[in-house]
Design an enzyme around this catalytic site. Structure first.
Site, PDB file in Angstrom:
ATOM      1  N   SER A 245     -15.188  25.410 -27.800  1.00 41.89           N
ATOM      2  CA  SER A 245     -15.581  24.078 -28.359  1.00 41.89           C
ATOM      3  C   SER A 245     -14.470  23.823 -29.527  1.00 41.89           C
ATOM      4  O   SER A 245     -14.056  24.825 -30.164  1.00 41.89           O
ATOM      5  CB  SER A 245     -16.969  24.156 -29.043  1.00 41.89           C
ATOM      6  OG  SER A 245     -16.991  23.050 -29.894  1.00 41.89           O
TER       7      SER A 245
ATOM      8  N   LYS B 218     -18.610  28.772 -29.459  1.00 41.30           N
ATOM      9  CA  LYS B 218     -18.951  28.326 -27.871  1.00 41.30           C
ATOM     10  C   LYS B 218     -18.097  28.842 -26.842  1.00 41.30           C
ATOM     11  O   LYS B 218     -16.801  29.107 -26.967  1.00 41.30           O
ATOM     12  CB  LYS B 218     -18.964  27.031 -28.024  1.00 41.30           C
ATOM     13  CG  LYS B 218     -20.102  25.904 -28.808  1.00 41.30           C
ATOM     14  CD  LYS B 218     -21.424  26.464 -28.404  1.00 41.30           C
ATOM     15  CE  LYS B 218     -21.901  25.777 -27.113  1.00 41.30           C
ATOM     16  NZ  LYS B 218     -22.033  24.448 -27.202  1.00 41.30           N
TER      17      LYS B 218
ATOM     18  N   GLN C   3      -7.547  -1.384   4.616  1.00 41.58           N
ATOM     19  CA  GLN C   3      -6.477  -0.862   3.843  1.00 41.58           C
ATOM     20  C   GLN C   3      -6.885  -0.035   2.732  1.00 41.58           C
ATOM     21  O   GLN C   3      -6.591   0.676   2.105  1.00 41.58           O
ATOM     22  CB  GLN C   3      -5.357  -1.726   3.389  1.00 41.58           C
ATOM     23  CG  GLN C   3      -4.200  -1.095   2.797  1.00 41.58           C
ATOM     24  CD  GLN C   3      -2.958  -2.252   2.668  1.00 41.58           C
ATOM     25  OE1 GLN C   3      -2.371  -2.459   3.550  1.00 41.58           O
ATOM     26  NE2 GLN C   3      -2.798  -2.839   1.292  1.00 41.58           N
TER      27      GLN C   3
ATOM     28  N   SER D  80       0.649  -1.119  -0.147  1.00 44.62           N
ATOM     29  CA  SER D  80      -0.082  -0.277   0.039  1.00 44.62           C
ATOM     30  C   SER D  80       0.772   1.418  -0.076  1.00 44.62           C
ATOM     31  O   SER D  80       0.179   2.637   0.126  1.00 44.62           O
ATOM     32  CB  SER D  80      -0.880  -0.116   1.234  1.00 44.62           C
ATOM     33  OG  SER D  80      -0.114  -0.134   2.358  1.00 44.62           O
TER      34      SER D  80
ATOM     35  N   TYR E 243      -9.431  -5.731  13.430  1.00 46.97           N
ATOM     36  CA  TYR E 243      -8.918  -5.269  12.421  1.00 46.97           C
ATOM     37  C   TYR E 243      -8.928  -6.557  11.320  1.00 46.97           C
ATOM     38  O   TYR E 243      -8.559  -7.524  11.642  1.00 46.97           O
ATOM     39  CB  TYR E 243      -7.626  -4.888  12.761  1.00 46.97           C
ATOM     40  CG  TYR E 243      -6.634  -4.531  11.431  1.00 46.97           C
ATOM     41  CD1 TYR E 243      -6.879  -3.245  10.810  1.00 46.97           C
ATOM     42  CD2 TYR E 243      -6.223  -5.314  10.458  1.00 46.97           C
ATOM     43  CE1 TYR E 243      -6.325  -2.874   9.510  1.00 46.97           C
ATOM     44  CE2 TYR E 243      -5.531  -5.016   9.441  1.00 46.97           C
ATOM     45  CZ  TYR E 243      -5.558  -3.653   9.001  1.00 46.97           C
ATOM     46  OH  TYR E 243      -4.912  -3.347   7.773  1.00 46.97           O
TER      47      TYR E 243
ATOM     48  N   LYS F 273      -7.941   4.097   2.440  1.00 44.84           N
ATOM     49  CA  LYS F 273      -7.255   5.177   2.169  1.00 44.84           C
ATOM     50  C   LYS F 273      -7.374   5.920   0.717  1.00 44.84           C
ATOM     51  O   LYS F 273      -7.717   7.182   0.924  1.00 44.84           O
ATOM     52  CB  LYS F 273      -5.747   4.977   2.080  1.00 44.84           C
ATOM     53  CG  LYS F 273      -5.261   4.124   3.197  1.00 44.84           C
ATOM     54  CD  LYS F 273      -5.067   4.842   4.558  1.00 44.84           C
ATOM     55  CE  LYS F 273      -4.839   3.935   5.686  1.00 44.84           C
ATOM     56  NZ  LYS F 273      -5.366   2.444   5.686  1.00 44.84           N
TER      57      LYS F 273
ATOM     58  N   ASN G 217      -1.923  -1.776  13.622  1.00 48.36           N
ATOM     59  CA  ASN G 217      -3.538  -1.525  13.635  1.00 48.36           C
ATOM     60  C   ASN G 217      -3.813  -0.200  14.382  1.00 48.36           C
ATOM     61  O   ASN G 217      -4.767   0.643  14.173  1.00 48.36           O
ATOM     62  CB  ASN G 217      -4.179  -2.691  14.422  1.00 48.36           C
ATOM     63  CG  ASN G 217      -3.909  -3.860  13.521  1.00 48.36           C
ATOM     64  OD1 ASN G 217      -3.311  -3.893  12.387  1.00 48.36           O
ATOM     65  ND2 ASN G 217      -4.389  -5.192  14.090  1.00 48.36           N
TER      66      ASN G 217
ATOM     67  N   ASN H 161     -18.291  27.656 -23.006  1.00 48.56           N
ATOM     68  CA  ASN H 161     -18.840  26.624 -22.346  1.00 48.56           C
ATOM     69  C   ASN H 161     -18.585  26.624 -20.736  1.00 48.56           C
ATOM     70  O   ASN H 161     -17.435  26.993 -20.204  1.00 48.56           O
ATOM     71  CB  ASN H 161     -18.544  25.207 -22.608  1.00 48.56           C
ATOM     72  CG  ASN H 161     -18.990  25.192 -24.260  1.00 48.56           C
ATOM     73  OD1 ASN H 161     -20.148  25.585 -24.379  1.00 48.56           O
ATOM     74  ND2 ASN H 161     -18.410  24.233 -24.851  1.00 48.56           N
TER      75      ASN H 161
ATOM     76  N   GLU I 216     -19.748  22.537 -14.944  1.00 51.70           N
ATOM     77  CA  GLU I 216     -19.897  21.195 -15.318  1.00 51.70           C
ATOM     78  C   GLU I 216     -19.225  20.091 -14.587  1.00 51.70           C
ATOM     79  O   GLU I 216     -19.682  18.835 -14.083  1.00 51.70           O
ATOM     80  CB  GLU I 216     -20.081  21.033 -16.970  1.00 51.70           C
ATOM     81  CG  GLU I 216     -21.118  21.763 -17.416  1.00 51.70           C
ATOM     82  CD  GLU I 216     -20.770  21.731 -18.911  1.00 51.70           C
ATOM     83  OE1 GLU I 216     -21.233  20.656 -19.519  1.00 51.70           O
ATOM     84  OE2 GLU I 216     -20.453  22.766 -19.495  1.00 51.70           O
TER      85      GLU I 216
ATOM     86  N   THR J   5     -40.001  27.938  -8.223  1.00 50.00           N
ATOM     87  CA  THR J   5     -40.252  26.303  -7.571  1.00 50.00           C
ATOM     88  C   THR J   5     -40.542  25.836  -8.472  1.00 50.00           C
ATOM     89  O   THR J   5     -41.315  26.065  -9.879  1.00 50.00           O
ATOM     90  CB  THR J   5     -41.447  26.592  -6.569  1.00 50.00           C
ATOM     91  OG1 THR J   5     -42.521  27.037  -7.295  1.00 50.00           O
ATOM     92  CG2 THR J   5     -41.181  27.478  -5.330  1.00 50.00           C
ATOM     93  N   HIS J   6     -40.094  24.408  -8.854  1.00 49.63           N
ATOM     94  CA  HIS J   6     -40.510  23.443  -9.995  1.00 49.63           C
ATOM     95  C   HIS J   6     -40.148  24.138 -11.334  1.00 49.63           C
ATOM     96  O   HIS J   6     -40.293  23.866 -12.225  1.00 49.63           O
ATOM     97  CB  HIS J   6     -42.211  23.343 -10.267  1.00 49.63           C
ATOM     98  CG  HIS J   6     -42.835  22.866  -9.087  1.00 49.63           C
ATOM     99  ND1 HIS J   6     -43.047  21.740  -8.703  1.00 49.63           N
ATOM    100  CD2 HIS J   6     -43.465  23.864  -8.107  1.00 49.63           C
ATOM    101  CE1 HIS J   6     -43.812  21.719  -7.464  1.00 49.63           C
ATOM    102  NE2 HIS J   6     -44.163  23.026  -7.162  1.00 49.63           N
TER     103      HIS J   6
HETATM  104  N1  ARG Z   1      -1.420  -0.881   5.948  1.00 49.75           N
HETATM  105  C1  ARG Z   1      -2.276  -1.476   6.799  1.00 49.75           C
HETATM  106  C2  ARG Z   1      -3.551  -0.640   6.657  1.00 49.75           C
HETATM  107  O1  ARG Z   1      -3.671   0.453   6.233  1.00 49.75           O
HETATM  108  C3  ARG Z   1      -2.077  -1.395   8.111  1.00 49.75           C
HETATM  109  C4  ARG Z   1      -1.342  -2.865   8.294  1.00 49.75           C
HETATM  110  C5  ARG Z   1      -1.929  -3.429   9.406  1.00 49.75           C
HETATM  111  N2  ARG Z   1      -1.638  -4.940   8.829  1.00 49.75           N
HETATM  112  C6  ARG Z   1      -1.805  -6.162   9.591  1.00 49.75           C
HETATM  113  N3  ARG Z   1      -1.450  -7.051   9.002  1.00 49.75           N
HETATM  114  N4  ARG Z   1      -2.273  -6.072  10.852  1.00 49.75           N
HETATM  115  O2  ARG Z   1      -4.812  -1.010   7.117  1.00 49.75           O
END
Ligand code: ARG
Length: 467
Positions: A279, A285, A324, A25, A319, A327, A112, A287, A292, A157-158
């Site tokens: 355009s 144009k 993961q 990651s 956990y 993120k 964790n 725009n 948008e 309205t509407h």
């Molecule tokens: N990179 C992991 C996460 O974002 C944290 C790792 C925890 N990994 C584990 N095997 N307990 O959640």
């Protein structure tokens, strides 16, 4: 080529290369690098206070991490995907640079509780940046509204012409949406500001640490109350992205109005060339692509919210590695929303209303029919009866293809003998708008008061980190 894993003690075989890249990651969570290293410095303080580290070991860890923070900031840190994630990369680098004391840092913690701490802090810092951007948007709305407390436009309205309003009042409606969003962010921040460290892998730690050391060092308001919940909780991510989705929903509605207003069919506003695109085929144009894209990007943030809810809904405590996956969704939702807030700020400050066109459309479709009914009510006619009389007046005006105020007094008297000359004053757009002079109303005076109160709220409230 795979590096020796920090968790490799019980393994004899090496990790499959595909598995290594599938589980890695660091290509996205390195974004947590700086805050994760700061968290490690705070954790070292916990270990020093619990006499798990000597002062010399502690100093060496703090210095080693400081050097790592500098390298991360300058882009020189050698992120290595075979070391899996941001936490392992930083720990391995620390051990490489300071040796044995670095091997003690992971005492009384787990990745964790480490990832939960770093991610909460990262999102809270992002929240502060977003609040600052929203405040700029709010200021541009206040400035534009202040310049247009008397500019009359049709209120819908509407999407049908309903009653005249002022352009300032319309912009202040947008202001109120984002004002609620700022309070949502501030509520979220308070609920999130609870320290996970000390929960370790899931059950807590057997070392005699004081959890408040990390908590106070990293400016958390308190510590979490259940270790299992702490390492499995991702409510703070879901809730943050839910607030971002609400902001995007608001931005998308504003963007939709900008798109309508700039279309020649409305012709309410113009935007400067710098904020429009052309355009590739139609030379004439100009725009509103920025608006948008704001509308389009809202779908992406709302999609992340759904993805996060799906991510969490089937997970048993505590956990799981599924987490993961939170993120990239949160990073992208934040980046997108932040950009769109800035884009909307440009649109608001760049837009120039066309008051003549607004007035022209505001006069069409008998927008002061309610004022006529209200005039009758003030002469002791029940509102329901007044509504019917005025409905007939509207039908008559339509039949004659004129506006309500162009009907003659005798035509009105045929519908209701109470009518007299004074009714015509309340049928003007200015009269209609000025009559709604109360808190929340569209009268220029009421809008000026709303702007003043909005400005005071912006100046007096701290929407971001109180520390
Ligand atoms: N990179 C992991 C996460 O974002 C944290 C790792 C925890 N990994 C584990 N095997 N307990 O959640």
């Amino acid at each position: 080529m795979t590096t020796k894993k920090l968790w490799g003690g019980r393994f004899t075989g090496t990790t499959d290369e595909f598995v290594e890249s599938f589980t890695a990651s660091v290509h996205f969570d390195s974004r947590l690098g700086e805050v994760d290293a700061r968290c490690s410095q705070a954790h070292a303080k916990t270990l020093l206070d619990a006499e798990i580290l000597t002062r010399t070991e502690y100093d060496s860890i703090i210095d080693g991490l400081a050097k790592i923070i500098t390298d991360i900031q300058s882009g020189d840190f050698p992120w290595d995907s075979s070391l899996e994630d941001v936490h392992m990369n930083i720990e391995a680098k620390l051990i490489e640079s300071i040796g044995e004391p670095g091997r003690k840092l992971h005492t009384a913690r787990s990745r964790n509780d480490q990832v939960a701490s770093a991610f909460k802090l990262f999102l809270m810092e992002s929240c502060d940046d977003l609040c600052a951007a929203l405040v700029k948007l709010q200021e541009s709305l206040l400035d534009k509204a202040a310049a247009h407390t008397h500019t009359i436009m049709p209120g819908f309205t509407h999407l049908q012409n309903a009653q005249p309003i002022t352009f300032g009042h319309h912009l202040m409606a947008w202001f109120e949406m984002f004002d609620r969003d700022l309070t949502r962010l501030s509520d979220w921040r308070h609920r999130t500001n609870v320290s996970p460290m000390g929960s370790a892998a899931l059950a807590g730690t057997s070392y005699p640490i004081d959890r408040s050391v990390f908590q106070t060092t990293m400016n958390f308001e308190s510590v979490t109350r259940n270790s299992l919940d702490t390492v499995s909780d991702r409510d703070y991510v879901i809730e943050f992205v839910a607030v971002l989705s609400t902001i995007m929903m608001h931005l998308s509605r504003c963007a939709e109005e900008v798109i309508l207003w700039i279309s020649p069919a409305f012709g309410f506003i113009t935007l400067p060339d710098e904020l429009c695109t052309g355009s590739s085929i139609m030379p004439q144009k100009k725009n509103p692509d920025v608006a948008e894209l704001i509308r389009g990007k809202s779908g992406r943030v709302m999609g992340h919210l759904n993805g996060l809810l799906m991510l969490m809904k089937g997970q048993p405590l505590a956990y799981n590695r599924d987490n993961q996956e939170d993120k990239e969704a949160a990073f992208d939702a934040f980046d997108t929303t932040f950009q769109c807030v800035s884009a909307m700020t440009l649109l608001v400050s760049g837009m120039s209303p066309n008051p003549m066109r607004m007035l022209e459309l505001a006069s069409q479709g008998h927008p002061t029919a309610t004022d006529m009914a209200d005039w009758l009510v003030r002469r002791e006619i029940a509102f329901r009866s007044a509504h019917e009389i005025c409905g007939k007046a509207v039908a008559l005006a339509d039949q004659r293809q004129i506006e309500l105020h162009e009907l003659s007094l005798s035509e009105l008297k045929d519908l209701c003998e109470v009518f007299d000359e004074t009714v015509f004053a309340c049928l003007t757009l200015e009269g209609s708008v000025a009559a709604r002079n109360h808190v929340g109303g569209t009268a220029p005076e009421a809008v000026a008061a709303a702007i003043k109160s909005g400005r005071t709220r912006l100046e007096n409230q701290s929407y971001s980190d109180p520390t």
